[in-house]
Design an enzyme around this catalytic site. Structure first.
Site, mmCIF file in Angstrom:
data_model
loop_
_atom_site.group_PDB
_atom_site.id
_atom_site.type_symbol
_atom_site.label_atom_id
_atom_site.label_comp_id
_atom_site.label_asym_id
_atom_site.label_seq_id
_atom_site.Cartn_x
_atom_site.Cartn_y
_atom_site.Cartn_z
ATOM 1 N N HIS A 131 -12.120 -12.684 3.946
ATOM 2 C CA HIS A 131 -11.697 -11.287 4.062
ATOM 3 C C HIS A 131 -10.184 -11.222 4.060
ATOM 4 O O HIS A 131 -9.521 -11.968 4.780
ATOM 5 C CB HIS A 131 -12.247 -10.662 5.347
ATOM 6 N N LYS A 158 -15.995 -15.478 -2.821
ATOM 7 C CA LYS A 158 -16.030 -14.039 -2.552
ATOM 8 C C LYS A 158 -14.807 -13.636 -1.755
ATOM 9 O O LYS A 158 -14.519 -14.229 -0.712
ATOM 10 C CB LYS A 158 -17.297 -13.668 -1.778
ATOM 11 N N LYS A 300 -1.073 18.113 -11.087
ATOM 12 C CA LYS A 300 -0.982 18.645 -12.453
ATOM 13 C C LYS A 300 0.442 19.006 -12.868
ATOM 14 O O LYS A 300 0.788 18.898 -14.046
ATOM 15 C CB LYS A 300 -1.907 19.847 -12.607
ATOM 16 N N ASP A 338 -6.899 23.095 -19.501
ATOM 17 C CA ASP A 338 -7.333 24.073 -18.495
ATOM 18 C C ASP A 338 -7.131 25.509 -18.972
ATOM 19 O O ASP A 338 -7.954 26.388 -18.710
ATOM 20 C CB ASP A 338 -6.538 23.896 -17.191
#
Length: 520
Positions: A131, A158, A300, A338
């Site tokens: 981890h 892992k 945006k 849009d």
């Protein structure tokens, strides 16, 4: 690009099972198989009153899929708090009983794996796990860590990380692509989601998905990884598109774009991208593997700065909701789909109503009308410029009065302080448009503070929010007799424009409409 008509990678889909009883684990295994999992990860540390000999035997005897046995101590993020010797004995027992995979933590793996391989010579594969808190290490340091994990005798390694920024996941992708043994590497959480969804593209050994009814925080569901994202069809040639936003959990984009990519035999995948820093994001994800992005709240307007070129309409609006990487030179080109999406949705609703009333209208039904806009951000700017192009008279309210004034100046409209919206009296037949996030899931009880008594004076009320389909504002407006237009309609139309830009192909409009209406 490679064909998408057949499975393209060897990544297995794994369902983690964390039930508190062996009986429930067996049931969950059958459910996982029915939902499409190819392997299950059994967390022994979650079982209450765990009895190793009995319980492991029951699990393995009743397995319907290959089984990964994990017995994680609390110090490694698990639930086990007992004697370490007893824990390791249970993992040895799982090996002796023929578990398909057994997971050992790096700190105990080396001697144990060597001992097990010499002792049993079994077919059990050993996973060595580690981890990592964050991914601040360099690629070289991570490669060195992977080498030390391989040196334990691991069949599979892992690494699970907790990233604090989506840009850190690029190191996970690099690790997946360059590791010399099978590797599982991912990060949980909203910022880490793409590490789980894109691991087949970069060669990951496993992708995780939770079974229905047992959702796991920070992990996608089995249904979504198999049916929405179609991970089985991803390969190294898959092009990655995504929504750049903060937050992204509400997005319906993957539910629309991914099935259309598959239908059109286009080797692409569309994923949510939780972005904190635009500059760092575009610097890191700069390859042709990432050829296009949707842009959502609150970026945006800000994203215009990071485009190398901006299409004329988007430039005049000052907001971009679609970015395409030009293949020949890698430059980012900004567009706005849009504007036309929202205005044509409003126009078509008005035209439909007038047609049923036998009215004949030439030109835009918005022309000359009062257009009351609440919200002067990216979506608001698109609506304002669309309304201006149709000859409407525009009044703008925004919580930031300076922003409202700036937009009003750009569209020859009028700005009003946000506090006045509650007492604003529109002329009959006006249009009201909400371009704020008020009313978006999960805050569905909220709406812009327009007086309920005035809603009936509007001929049409539009809400850019599309989750839920019918917001509280739209419910109140419908009750008052107004025509209502949901943000779903705007979402669908702007997505059609995005598909055209992303792929260079004509979007299958009717199929896209059918898909999106089924999802709301």
């Amino acid at each position: 690009m490679g064909s998408t008509g057949m499975l393209n990678n060897s990544t297995m889909i794994c369902a983690p099972l964390m039930a508190q009883s062996v009986e429930q684990i067996v049931k969950d295994m059958h459910q996982a198989k029915a939902e499409g999992a190819q392997v299950v990860e059994i967390r022994l540390d979650h079982i209450k009153n765990f009895q190793p000999h009995r319980d492991i035997q029951i699990i393995l005897k009743n397995r319907v899929l290959p089984v990964i046995i994990v017995y994680r101590p609390k110090s490694e993020g698990g639930q086990y708090e007992g004697d370490e010797h007893s824990r390791l004995e249970a993992l040895h027992l799982a090996t002796e009983m023929g578990a398909d995979y057994v997971d050992f933590e790096l700190k105990v793996a080396s001697d144990l794996i060597r001992e097990q391989k010499m002792k049993n010579g079994s077919a059990t594969k050993f996973i060595v796990s580690c981890h990592i808190n964050g991914m601040t290490s360099s690629d070289e340091e991570l490669n060195n860590l992977a080498a030390s994990m391989r040196a334990t005798g691991a069949d599979i390694i892992k690494m699970a990380a907790n990233v604090t920024d989506i840009t850190e996941i690029a190191r996970i992708f690099h690790l997946l692509s360059h590791c010399k043994v099978p590797i599982i590497a991912y990060s949980a959480g909203e910022r880490g989601l793409i590490s789980q969804l894109l691991c087949p593209k970069f060669g990951g050994f496993l992708a995780y998905g939770s079974i229905e009814g047992n959702s796991i925080p920070g992990m996608p569901s089995l249904y979504s990884v198999i049916h929405t994202y179609k991970l089985g069809y991803l390969n190294s040639e898959t092009k990655v598109f995504g929504l750049v936003s903060k937050p992204v959990r509400h997005s319906k984009g993957p539910l629309l774009h991914n099935p259309i990519f598959r239908h059109e035999n286009f080797n692409g995948v569309y994923v949510p991208m939780f972005v904190d820093n635009l500059r760092e994001f575009f610097n890191i994800y700069s390859s042709h593997d990432f050829p296009g992005f949707s842009v959502g709240f609150p970026y945006k307007e800000a994203v215009v700065e990071f485009c190398d070129e901006v299409h004329l309409l988007a430039e005049s609006i000052g907001a971009v909701n679609t970015i395409v990487r030009r293949p020949c030179d890698g430059k980012l080109i900004g567009y706005n789909t849009d504007c036309e999406a929202a205005i044509t949705a409003i126009e078509d609703a008005l035209k439909e109503k007038r047609c049923t009333g036998n009215e004949v209208s030439l030109g835009s039904p918005i022309s000359g009308k009062l257009f009351v806009l609440v919200g002067a951000g990216g979506a608001g700017r698109a609506l304002a410029f669309g309304a201006k192009s149709r000859g409407a008279q525009i009044v703008i309210f925004d919580i930031d009065f300076g922003r409202a004034k700036s937009l009003a100046c750009a569209v020859s409209g009028e700005a009003r302080p946000y506090e006045e919206v509650v007492n604003f009296q529109p002329e009959k037949g006006s249009i009201l448009a909400n371009a704020t996030p008020l009313g978006m899931h999960p805050n569905t009880d909220q709406r812009i503070p327009v007086a309920e008594a005035t809603l009936g004076d509007y001929e049409l009320v539009f809400d850019a929010v599309y989750t839920p389909k019918k917001t509280r504002l739209l419910k109140d407006a419908e009750a008052a007799g107004a025509i209502i237009v949901s943000g779903v309609e705007m979402f669908l139309r702007q997505a059609i424009g995005q598909f055209n830009l992303f792929t260079g192909r004509e979007a299958p409009k009717e199929l896209m409409r059918k898909i999106i209406m089924a999802e709301f």
